[in-house]
Write a protein that holds these residues in place. Structure first.
Motif, PDB file in Angstrom:
ATOM      1  N   ALA B 143       0.960  -1.340   0.059  1.00 21.95           N
ATOM      2  CA  ALA B 143      -0.055   0.018   0.036  1.00 21.95           C
ATOM      3  C   ALA B 143       0.894   1.294   0.158  1.00 21.95           C
ATOM      4  CB  ALA B 143      -0.948   0.093   1.235  1.00 21.95           C
ATOM      5  N   PRO B 144       1.259   1.759  -1.229  1.00 17.38           N
ATOM      6  CA  PRO B 144       1.760   3.115  -1.335  1.00 17.38           C
ATOM      7  C   PRO B 144       1.245   4.418  -0.878  1.00 17.38           C
ATOM      8  CG  PRO B 144       0.911   2.661  -3.349  1.00 17.38           C
ATOM      9  CD  PRO B 144       0.507   1.396  -2.512  1.00 17.38           C
ATOM     10  N   SER B 145       1.954   5.331  -0.139  1.00 15.05           N
ATOM     11  CA  SER B 145       1.522   6.603   0.405  1.00 15.05           C
ATOM     12  C   SER B 145       2.162   7.729  -0.067  1.00 15.05           C
ATOM     13  CB  SER B 145       1.603   6.440   1.869  1.00 15.05           C
ATOM     14  OG  SER B 145       2.934   6.865   2.333  1.00 15.05           O
ATOM     15  N   THR B 146       3.179   7.511  -1.089  1.00 11.14           N
ATOM     16  CA  THR B 146       3.770   8.547  -1.780  1.00 11.14           C
ATOM     17  C   THR B 146       3.895   7.993  -3.187  1.00 11.14           C
ATOM     18  OG1 THR B 146       5.953   7.815  -1.244  1.00 11.14           O
ATOM     19  CG2 THR B 146       5.066   9.399   0.153  1.00 11.14           C
ATOM     20  N   VAL B 147       4.200   9.246  -4.126  1.00 13.01           N
ATOM     21  CA  VAL B 147       4.682   8.922  -5.397  1.00 13.01           C
ATOM     22  C   VAL B 147       5.788   8.239  -5.511  1.00 13.01           C
ATOM     23  CG1 VAL B 147       5.206   9.880  -7.667  1.00 13.01           C
ATOM     24  CG2 VAL B 147       3.135  10.771  -6.258  1.00 13.01           C
ATOM     25  N   GLN B 148       6.908   8.268  -4.685  1.00 11.32           N
ATOM     26  CA  GLN B 148       8.059   7.540  -4.463  1.00 11.32           C
ATOM     27  C   GLN B 148       7.724   6.347  -4.199  1.00 11.32           C
ATOM     28  OE1 GLN B 148      11.127   9.058  -4.817  1.00 11.32           O
ATOM     29  NE2 GLN B 148      11.785   6.892  -5.362  1.00 11.32           N
ATOM     30  N   GLU B 149       6.795   5.727  -3.391  1.00 10.68           N
ATOM     31  CA  GLU B 149       6.509   4.483  -3.018  1.00 10.68           C
ATOM     32  C   GLU B 149       5.789   3.765  -4.250  1.00 10.68           C
ATOM     33  OE1 GLU B 149       6.315   3.865   1.724  1.00 10.68           O
ATOM     34  OE2 GLU B 149       4.432   4.316   0.648  1.00 10.68           O
ATOM     35  N   MET B 150       5.095   4.598  -5.099  1.00  7.40           N
ATOM     36  CA  MET B 150       4.477   3.983  -6.327  1.00  7.40           C
ATOM     37  C   MET B 150       5.548   3.385  -7.188  1.00  7.40           C
ATOM     38  SD  MET B 150       1.061   4.135  -6.315  1.00  7.40           S
ATOM     39  CE  MET B 150      -0.074   4.827  -7.551  1.00  7.40           C
ATOM     40  N   ALA B 151       6.621   4.368  -7.167  1.00  2.00           N
ATOM     41  CA  ALA B 151       7.701   3.814  -8.035  1.00  2.00           C
ATOM     42  C   ALA B 151       8.377   2.616  -7.345  1.00  2.00           C
ATOM     43  CB  ALA B 151       8.616   4.977  -8.505  1.00  2.00           C
ATOM     44  N   ASP B 173      -4.572   4.270  -3.881  1.00  2.70           N
ATOM     45  CA  ASP B 173      -5.860   4.999  -4.131  1.00  2.70           C
ATOM     46  C   ASP B 173      -5.777   5.922  -5.169  1.00  2.70           C
ATOM     47  OD1 ASP B 173      -5.026   7.354  -2.537  1.00  2.70           O
ATOM     48  OD2 ASP B 173      -4.862   5.724  -1.144  1.00  2.70           O
ATOM     49  N   GLY B 174      -6.717   6.397  -5.559  1.00  6.14           N
ATOM     50  CA  GLY B 174      -6.962   7.719  -6.570  1.00  6.14           C
ATOM     51  C   GLY B 174      -5.999   8.976  -6.070  1.00  6.14           C
ATOM     52  N   VAL B 175      -6.023   9.191  -4.754  1.00  8.18           N
ATOM     53  CA  VAL B 175      -5.042  10.203  -4.466  1.00  8.18           C
ATOM     54  C   VAL B 175      -3.607  10.134  -4.841  1.00  8.18           C
ATOM     55  CG1 VAL B 175      -4.163  11.380  -2.354  1.00  8.18           C
ATOM     56  CG2 VAL B 175      -6.649  10.770  -2.320  1.00  8.18           C
ATOM     57  N   GLY B 264      -1.941   3.930   3.122  1.00  3.54           N
ATOM     58  CA  GLY B 264      -1.863   4.793   1.811  1.00  3.54           C
ATOM     59  C   GLY B 264      -1.989   6.141   2.013  1.00  3.54           C
ATOM     60  N   SER B 265      -2.604   6.829   1.231  1.00  2.00           N
ATOM     61  CA  SER B 265      -2.600   8.371   1.468  1.00  2.00           C
ATOM     62  C   SER B 265      -3.322   8.883   2.642  1.00  2.00           C
ATOM     63  CB  SER B 265      -3.259   8.845   0.038  1.00  2.00           C
ATOM     64  OG  SER B 265      -4.687   8.519   0.109  1.00  2.00           O
ATOM     65  N   VAL B 266      -4.187   7.910   3.246  1.00  2.00           N
ATOM     66  CA  VAL B 266      -5.129   8.553   4.361  1.00  2.00           C
ATOM     67  C   VAL B 266      -4.057   8.523   5.574  1.00  2.00           C
ATOM     68  CG1 VAL B 266      -6.900   7.764   5.792  1.00  2.00           C
ATOM     69  CG2 VAL B 266      -6.848   7.344   3.475  1.00  2.00           C
ATOM     70  N   ALA B 267      -3.047   7.609   5.591  1.00  2.00           N
ATOM     71  CA  ALA B 267      -2.030   7.577   6.590  1.00  2.00           C
ATOM     72  C   ALA B 267      -1.254   9.151   6.929  1.00  2.00           C
ATOM     73  CB  ALA B 267      -0.891   6.572   6.311  1.00  2.00           C
ATOM     74  N   ARG B 268      -1.049   9.505   5.678  1.00  2.00           N
ATOM     75  CA  ARG B 268      -0.380  10.966   5.473  1.00  2.00           C
ATOM     76  C   ARG B 268      -1.339  12.105   5.921  1.00  2.00           C
ATOM     77  NH1 ARG B 268       2.578  11.669  -0.068  1.00  2.00           N
ATOM     78  NH2 ARG B 268       2.728  13.612   0.688  1.00  2.00           N
ATOM     79  N   ILE B 269      -2.474  12.057   5.722  1.00  2.00           N
ATOM     80  CA  ILE B 269      -3.722  13.071   6.060  1.00  2.00           C
ATOM     81  C   ILE B 269      -3.693  12.866   7.541  1.00  2.00           C
ATOM     82  CG2 ILE B 269      -5.964  13.659   5.921  1.00  2.00           C
ATOM     83  CD1 ILE B 269      -6.176  12.389   3.237  1.00  2.00           C
ATOM     84  N   CYS B 270      -3.522  11.441   8.165  1.00  2.00           N
ATOM     85  CA  CYS B 270      -3.625  11.426   9.573  1.00  2.00           C
ATOM     86  C   CYS B 270      -2.515  11.971  10.354  1.00  2.00           C
ATOM     87  CB  CYS B 270      -3.833   9.864   9.938  1.00  2.00           C
ATOM     88  SG  CYS B 270      -5.458   8.984   9.460  1.00  2.00           S
ATOM     89  N   LEU B 271      -1.283  11.925   9.684  1.00  2.00           N
ATOM     90  CA  LEU B 271      -0.049  12.304  10.201  1.00  2.00           C
ATOM     91  C   LEU B 271      -0.453  13.835  10.621  1.00  2.00           C
ATOM     92  CD1 LEU B 271       2.586  11.512  11.080  1.00  2.00           C
ATOM     93  CD2 LEU B 271       3.603  11.971   8.867  1.00  2.00           C
ATOM     94  N   LYS B 272      -0.691  14.507   9.700  1.00  2.00           N
ATOM     95  CA  LYS B 272      -1.224  15.798   9.850  1.00  2.00           C
ATOM     96  C   LYS B 272      -2.307  15.995  11.077  1.00  2.00           C
ATOM     97  CE  LYS B 272      -0.946  20.042   8.009  1.00  2.00           C
ATOM     98  NZ  LYS B 272       0.157  21.036   7.777  1.00  2.00           N
ATOM     99  N   SER B 273      -3.286  15.347  11.060  1.00  2.00           N
ATOM    100  CA  SER B 273      -4.293  15.337  12.228  1.00  2.00           C
ATOM    101  C   SER B 273      -3.322  15.129  13.411  1.00  2.00           C
ATOM    102  CB  SER B 273      -5.247  14.248  11.978  1.00  2.00           C
ATOM    103  OG  SER B 273      -5.590  14.196  10.696  1.00  2.00           O
TER     104      SER B 273
END
Lengths: 179, 361
Positions: B143-151, B173-175, B264-273
């Motif tokens: 489950a990638p959370s960054t563009v770097q991890e997508m690669a 995910d689409g994000v 995924g991307s949600v983990a990054r949003i949570c980090l800000k929270s």
């Protein structure tokens, strides 16, 4: 140093590409950068916005509820995002098509008449670059040089002849912001 | 091609990474929000450079069966799609798992069920981690959370798929598919030669050659005693993967009173929270499973034992929360916050939900 920026307007105004050029400029300056479009089946005439985050450290959320800077190109976006600018933040807007001006007193509000400027310059496609020029002039994030290098990287070579016109628009935006 | 720093979308990064990995083939059918993978591959024309095949198939069903065929010959082959398309592929994925073949499948999730929405979602967690197709099998799910991890996960996914002879999935995910970030692309790797493939994959259908026996690739075994032996072998592989390949990341867990689990991307949003919460004196930590299967049960159990409560945040009605509940003690409060329909919550919204569940009860 982190700049959390929302750029919002109609599809077709160059909102996403303005964000993209800014993101490329950040890349040129070796900053961390995230470009997150509000995407969907949105076409010319619909609203479009993009969140761009520039930072010298790791960026967490690409999705935000408040912003340091909002660049606003239509009334709907002003209504939506004015209250989401952080206290002490910056709101840049183009007054054309704005019926109710921003009212916040705890943020810096900069009116940039990019529409008039772009008509005066006879360069309608430079509209978003005028606003980008105003943005980089009013907050130190990336220099004009980085934006120009970013443009070169972002544009396919066959469009590189458009760079001087874009540079003129960027410089005009900087002038407008200094006034 | 050397290592290169670029700005690009997550979907584009997958395409670049596949070519640079030395992948042999991509077979796919376009669907939002991942069409840039196929489009980028077509634009880069790797058949002219590395010799990689890029083919737009007539359907998702055709794509996954082309992957099945390519994988049977020991080639590094992949496909990508989004939720409704991945549902169509499930039969083929089950066959690939049963035939013990390496392959990479990318799912850039959109909201469902049905055709649903083109906007981001994480509602295929169950499908990806609990089987999806029929039969007792697992995919390795990254489950990638960054563009770097997508690669990066293209190479990781292929490497794990070949190591264990089992298909791997990038569950994005689409994000993360649609956002642009800075990415370091790895240097170009040479595609393996037929000799290297024959050596690495002695099971592959590469022509009998000097081998004494024919290699037959099939998922069918009508003798139940032999089929059970096959099943036992699959399960031994899965157990080995569970021992060796659990991956996760933690933030702010040292002094945490509460824990958020998100991927995924949600983990990054949570980090800000979490950073917003910490500014208010609320100490929350984050664990981000990187492998959704194998799932980091032990890590969550260990961290969960030290906190007062756990919030699971997902773009679905509550799927990973079942694995989190399996991981922690029964009396530990585990709550869910999710948005559906393609809506992505912002950091403030997640913090509000957390406070509703744990602080202002």
């Amino acid at each position: 140093m982190t700049h959390e920026i929302i750029i919002a307007g109609f599809g077709g105004q160059g909102v996403l590409s303005m964000g993209k050029i800014l993101a490329y400029a950040a890349l040129m300056d070796n900053l961390e950068v995230t470009w997150m479009p509000s995407y969907g089946p949105e076409q010319r005439g619909g609203t479009a916005n993009v969140t761009v985050i520039l930072s010298d450290s790791r960026i967490s959320s690409p999705v935000l509820d408040t912003y340091d800077i909002a660049v606003i190109l239509n009334q709907q976006s002003l209504d939506k995002f004015e209250s989401h600018v952080k206290p002490g933040g910056l709101l840049i807007y183009d007054p054309s098509g704005i019926h109710h001006k921003p009212t916040r007193t705890d943020i810096t509000i900069l009116e940039i008449d990019a529409m008039t400027a772009t008509i005066e310059m006879g360069n309608p496609k430079g509209y978003n670059m005028i606003l980008l020029g105003a943005l980089i002039e009013s907050r130190k994030m990336v220099g004009l040089d980085a934006v120009l290098r970013g443009l070169k990287k972002a544009l396919p070579e066959r469009h590189h002849h458009l760079i001087p016109a874009n540079e003129a628009a960027l410089r005009r935006g900087q002038e407008l912001a200094r006034k | 091609m050397n290592e290169e720093v670029r700005l690009m979308k997550g979907n584009e990064a997958i395409a670049h990474a596949a070519i640079r990995y030395g992948a042999d083939g991509y077979f796919g059918y376009p669907i939002t929000p991942q069409s840039e993978i196929l489009e980028t591959l077509e634009a880069l024309m790797p058949w002219e450079t590395t010799g990689m095949v890029v083919l737009q198939a007539e359907s998702e069903v055709a794509s996954i069966n082309m992957v099945y065929g390519g994988a049977a010959t020991g080639k590094a082959v992949m496909t990508s799609s989004s939720s409704p398309g991945v549902s169509l592929m499930q039969e083929g994925i089950s066959y690939i798992a049963a035939a013990e073949l390496p392959a990479l499948i990318v799912n850039v999730m959109r909201g469902g069920p049905g055709l649903g929405t083109i906007h981001p979602s994480q509602s295929d967690y169950f499908q990806a981690t609990k089987g999806g197709g029929h039969g007792d099998y697992h995919l390795i799910v990254l489950a990638p959370s960054t563009v770097q991890e997508m690669a990066d996960f293209v190479a990781l996914g292929f490497d794990l798929a070949f190591k264990y002879r089992t298909p791997a999935m990038i569950l994005a995910d689409g994000v993360v598919g649609q956002m642009m970030e800075k990415v370091v692309l790895p240097p170009q790797r040479q595609r393996r030669t037929p000799e290297q493939i024959a050596e690495q994959c002695p099971w592959a259908a590469t022509g009998k050659g000097s081998r004494g026996n024919r290699n037959v690739v099939t998922s069918l075994e009508l003798d139940s005693a032999l089929m059970e032996k096959n099943n036992e072998r699959f399960q031994r592989t899965y157990a080995e993967i569970e021992r060796n390949e659990v991956r996760y990341e933690t933030y702010y867990t040292e002094d945490a009173d509460y824990l958020i689990v998100a991927f995924g991307s949600v983990a990054r949003i949570c980090l800000k929270s979490i950073e917003m919460a910490r500014a208010e004196g609320i100490r929350i930590g984050l664990i981000r499973p990187i492998t959704l299967w194998p799932f980091p049960y032990e890590a969550i159990a260990g961290l969960g034992a030290k906190v007062k409560g756990i919030q699971v945040v997902e773009l679905n009605a509550g799927q990973m929360i079942e694995d989190v509940r399996l991981a922690v003690e029964r009396d530990k409060p585990v709550r869910h916050f999710g948005r559906m329909g393609g809506i992505v919550p912002n950091p403030g919204e997640i913090l509000e939900a957390f406070k509703r569940d744990f602080i202002n009860k």
